[in-house]
Scaffold this motif. Structure first.
Motif, short mmCIF file in Angstrom:
data_model
loop_
_atom_site.label_atom_id
_atom_site.label_comp_id
_atom_site.label_asym_id
_atom_site.label_seq_id
_atom_site.Cartn_x
_atom_site.Cartn_y
_atom_site.Cartn_z
N PHE A 1 1.61 -6.96 -15.59
CA PHE A 1 2.21 -7.71 -15.03
C PHE A 1 2.98 -7.54 -12.71
O PHE A 1 2.38 -8.32 -12.32
N LEU A 2 3.16 -6.47 -13.06
CA LEU A 2 3.54 -6.06 -11.99
C LEU A 2 1.98 -5.22 -11.33
O LEU A 2 2.04 -5.76 -9.76
N LYS A 3 0.73 -5.01 -12.09
CA LYS A 3 -0.50 -4.70 -11.09
C LYS A 3 -0.42 -6.23 -10.24
O LYS A 3 -0.81 -6.37 -9.18
N ASP A 4 -0.47 -7.38 -10.74
CA ASP A 4 -1.15 -8.27 -10.17
C ASP A 4 -0.19 -8.56 -9.06
O ASP A 4 -1.30 -9.06 -7.74
N ILE A 5 1.00 -8.62 -8.61
CA ILE A 5 1.32 -8.72 -7.87
C ILE A 5 1.70 -7.30 -6.80
O ILE A 5 1.17 -8.11 -4.77
N VAL A 6 0.96 -6.48 -7.01
CA VAL A 6 0.90 -5.42 -6.18
C VAL A 6 -0.58 -5.45 -5.54
O VAL A 6 -0.81 -5.88 -4.19
N ASN A 7 -1.34 -5.80 -6.42
CA ASN A 7 -3.37 -6.39 -5.55
C ASN A 7 -2.95 -7.37 -4.94
O ASN A 7 -3.75 -7.52 -4.10
N ASP A 8 -1.73 -8.18 -5.04
CA ASP A 8 -1.94 -9.57 -4.12
C ASP A 8 -0.60 -9.45 -2.89
O ASP A 8 -1.56 -9.78 -1.54
N LEU A 9 -0.72 -8.13 -2.82
CA LEU A 9 0.05 -7.75 -1.71
C LEU A 9 -0.68 -6.84 -0.65
O LEU A 9 -0.57 -6.26 0.38
N GLY A 10 -1.58 -6.48 -1.54
CA GLY A 10 -3.05 -5.57 -1.07
C GLY A 10 -2.81 -3.69 -1.49
O GLY A 10 -3.65 -3.66 -0.48
N CYS A 11 -1.84 -3.31 -1.91
CA CYS A 11 -1.97 -2.04 -2.08
C CYS A 11 -2.50 -1.58 -3.67
O CYS A 11 -3.76 -1.99 -3.88
N GLU A 12 -3.09 -0.49 -2.83
CA GLU A 12 -4.21 0.25 -3.54
C GLU A 12 -3.78 1.26 -5.27
O GLU A 12 -2.62 1.50 -5.02
N ILE A 13 -3.87 0.18 -5.63
CA ILE A 13 -3.02 1.25 -7.46
C ILE A 13 -3.90 2.17 -7.58
O ILE A 13 -5.73 2.40 -7.86
N VAL A 14 -3.57 3.90 -8.36
CA VAL A 14 -4.47 5.12 -7.99
C VAL A 14 -3.25 5.85 -9.58
O VAL A 14 -1.67 5.10 -9.53
N GLU A 15 -4.06 6.60 -9.72
CA GLU A 15 -3.02 7.51 -10.81
C GLU A 15 -2.99 8.64 -10.24
O GLU A 15 -2.02 8.89 -10.99
N ASP A 16 -3.59 9.08 -9.61
CA ASP A 16 -3.29 10.26 -8.22
C ASP A 16 -2.92 10.01 -7.25
O ASP A 16 -3.89 8.78 -7.06
N ASN A 17 -2.43 11.10 -6.67
CA ASN A 17 -2.34 11.33 -5.27
C ASN A 17 -1.44 10.06 -4.64
O ASN A 17 -1.80 9.23 -4.01
N PHE A 18 -0.31 9.44 -5.18
CA PHE A 18 0.11 8.04 -4.91
C PHE A 18 1.71 8.47 -3.97
O PHE A 18 2.41 9.83 -4.31
N GLU A 19 1.87 7.82 -3.54
CA GLU A 19 3.25 7.01 -2.12
C GLU A 19 4.71 6.96 -3.49
O GLU A 19 5.22 7.54 -2.85
#
Length: 185
Positions: A115-133
């Motif tokens: 459910f959080l991926k939906d919001i994070v995508n809507d905000l324009g962020c890049e969802i990754v598994e490695d090298n994240f901030e």
């Protein structure tokens, strides 16, 4: 027709124009012909599943329900898209415009919930598994996420859920977006 909904969907059912319905956290425990519930939930009776994570999902869910109610002669008048936008304005819903999305485009985040991926995508962020901030997680996973031995320096962003968030989905979404926007530096 007896319609049953959950407390989390109650406000959306009301906005969609329905005045009489039952509310139960467990719709199958009520006598009913149709359940309206979050898409992750399952019931035995016929149901309409809705998503309420993003503002666009909320708007689409209201339109889906109002059309269903109207087409099945449960309500006399559909709620229009303009009426929904007026309600959003009353709530002072955050405006997630293209500038906001562009400013988040280069932000790499790990997300611990669908459910959080939906919001994070809507905000324009890049969802990754490695090298994240950033690590974004629901409050119910806090102990699990914080326990993980991360060697790098990340910013943790905890998002309230269930009893720690408003039952009103518009307020809930606004709170979650605000937390993310304030912490994605």
């Amino acid at each position: 027709m007896i319609i049953v909904t959950t407390p989390m969907c109650k406000k959306i059912v009301e906005i969609a124009g329905l005045k009489e319905f039952k509310i139960n956290k467990h719709p199958d425990k009520e006598e009913g012909d149709l359940a309206i519930l979050l898409s992750e939930s399952k019931v035995q009776m016929p149901s309409i599943a809705i998503k309420l994570n993003t503002f666009s999902q909320i708007k689409e869910s209201i339109l889906k329900l109002t059309n269903y109610f109207y087409d099945n002669e449960i309500i006399d008048k559909k709620v229009s898209e303009n009426e929904i936008l007026a309600i959003f304005n009353e709530y002072d819903v955050l405006d997630i415009d293209s500038t906001t999305k562009k400013s988040n485009f280069s932000k790499k985040v790990k997300v611990y919930s669908e459910f959080l991926k939906d919001i994070v995508n809507d905000l324009g962020c890049e969802i990754v598994e490695d090298n994240f901030e950033y690590i974004i997680f629901p409050d119910y996973l806090k102990s699990k996420v914080i326990e993980l031995d991360y060697e790098n320096n990340f910013k943790f962003i905890e998002i309230p859920t269930h009893s720690n968030a408003s039952k009103d989905p518009i307020i809930r979404a606004n709170e979650r977006y605000s937390i993310l926007l304030n912490n994605l530096e």
